[in-house]
Design a protein around this motif. Structure first.
Motif, PDB file in Angstrom:
ATOM      1  N   TYR A   8      -2.927   7.056   4.105  1.00  0.00           N
ATOM      2  CA  TYR A   8      -2.185   5.760   4.704  1.00  0.00           C
ATOM      3  C   TYR A   8      -1.085   6.419   5.497  1.00  0.00           C
ATOM      4  O   TYR A   8      -0.266   7.114   4.912  1.00  0.00           O
ATOM      5  CB  TYR A   8      -1.695   4.948   3.690  1.00  0.00           C
ATOM      6  N   GLU A  13       0.655  -1.186   0.051  1.00  0.00           N
ATOM      7  CA  GLU A  13       0.024   0.064   0.175  1.00  0.00           C
ATOM      8  C   GLU A  13       0.882   1.253   0.049  1.00  0.00           C
ATOM      9  O   GLU A  13       1.795   1.349   0.702  1.00  0.00           O
ATOM     10  CB  GLU A  13      -0.773   0.042   1.341  1.00  0.00           C
ATOM     11  N   SER A  60       2.411   6.233   3.954  1.00  0.00           N
ATOM     12  CA  SER A  60       2.399   6.658   2.523  1.00  0.00           C
ATOM     13  C   SER A  60       3.784   7.224   1.980  1.00  0.00           C
ATOM     14  O   SER A  60       4.548   8.001   2.896  1.00  0.00           O
ATOM     15  CB  SER A  60       1.375   7.783   2.457  1.00  0.00           C
ATOM     16  N   GLY A 112      -1.550  -2.357   6.384  1.00  0.00           N
ATOM     17  CA  GLY A 112      -1.540  -2.008   5.015  1.00  0.00           C
ATOM     18  C   GLY A 112      -1.988  -3.153   4.356  1.00  0.00           C
ATOM     19  O   GLY A 112      -2.329  -4.235   4.822  1.00  0.00           O
ATOM     20  N   LYS A 113      -2.162  -2.589   3.067  1.00  0.00           N
ATOM     21  CA  LYS A 113      -2.677  -3.505   2.213  1.00  0.00           C
ATOM     22  C   LYS A 113      -1.493  -4.664   1.684  1.00  0.00           C
ATOM     23  O   LYS A 113      -0.511  -4.059   1.263  1.00  0.00           O
ATOM     24  CB  LYS A 113      -3.467  -2.871   0.766  1.00  0.00           C
TER      25      LYS A 113
END
Length: 190
Positions: A25, A17, A28, A155-156
């Motif tokens: 996020y 992610e 990020s 997170g993804k």
């Protein structure tokens, strides 16, 4: 038959992610924070662009990428190549008109049918949910990963947590870089 290749920046704990700085996020932009630049680590991205004949992404990644990628000059072939967006909700009217030919695929069956056509490799970018679903359906043929020396926790994730049979992988390329990034390229063994 075409080959589906997952290409991803991934943390050691499997998170993909927001590697480039997408909002919302907490980590990020993690690929560019606190990791020294080693240009050799990113040569894989140029190789992937040269080998791919099309790009596949999910709806969420399409909505994010289509706002930015058309103006990026680093990888011009990605802008010109056909794109396949796998989505049950995206409409033709949602597609941008400055990012080349784009086809919406509505299901994993559509992806399987596309794989049976003539043409070269299709690279899958971003799209955590799509990657997990494609892997669970046995449609991914190769993983082309840059693994970053960081643990992100939440997170993804790239890999599914579904209870499925063991899937063997064969290492076809690897390298280690001065900044701790590992290039790992695996073919799925069928």
């Amino acid at each position: 038959m075409r080959t589906l290749i997952t290409t991803a920046f991934v943390s050691l704990d499997g998170v993909i992610e927001a590697p480039g700085g997408e909002p919302g996020y907490r980590n990020s932009g993690w690929t560019f924070k606190d990791i020294a630049v080693d240009e050799a680590a990113y040569e894989l991205k140029g190789q992937e662009q040269d080998e791919a004949t099309a790009m596949m992404i999910g709806r969420v990644s399409y909505e994010s990428f289509s706002k930015v990628w058309p103006s990026i000059t680093d990888f011009p072939r990605y802008n010109a190549m056909p794109k396949y967006v796998v989505s049950s909700s995206l409409q033709e009217s949602d597609l941008v008109d400055n990012w080349g030919e784009t086809t919406i695929l509505r299901s994993l069956d559509d992806v399987a049918a596309l794989k049976e056509t003539e043409g070269g490799p299709i690279s899958i970018h971003g799209s955590a949910t799509l990657n997990r679903n494609l892997a669970d359906a046995g449609l991914i043929d190769r993983y082309s990963l840059l693994v970053f020396p960081v643990l992100l926790g939440a997170g993804k994730r790239l890999f599914s947590e579904s209870d499925k049979d063991k899937q063997r992988l064969q290492l076809v390329d690897n390298a280690s870089y001065s900044n701790g990034i590992q290039k790992l390229v695996y073919d799925v063994v069928r």
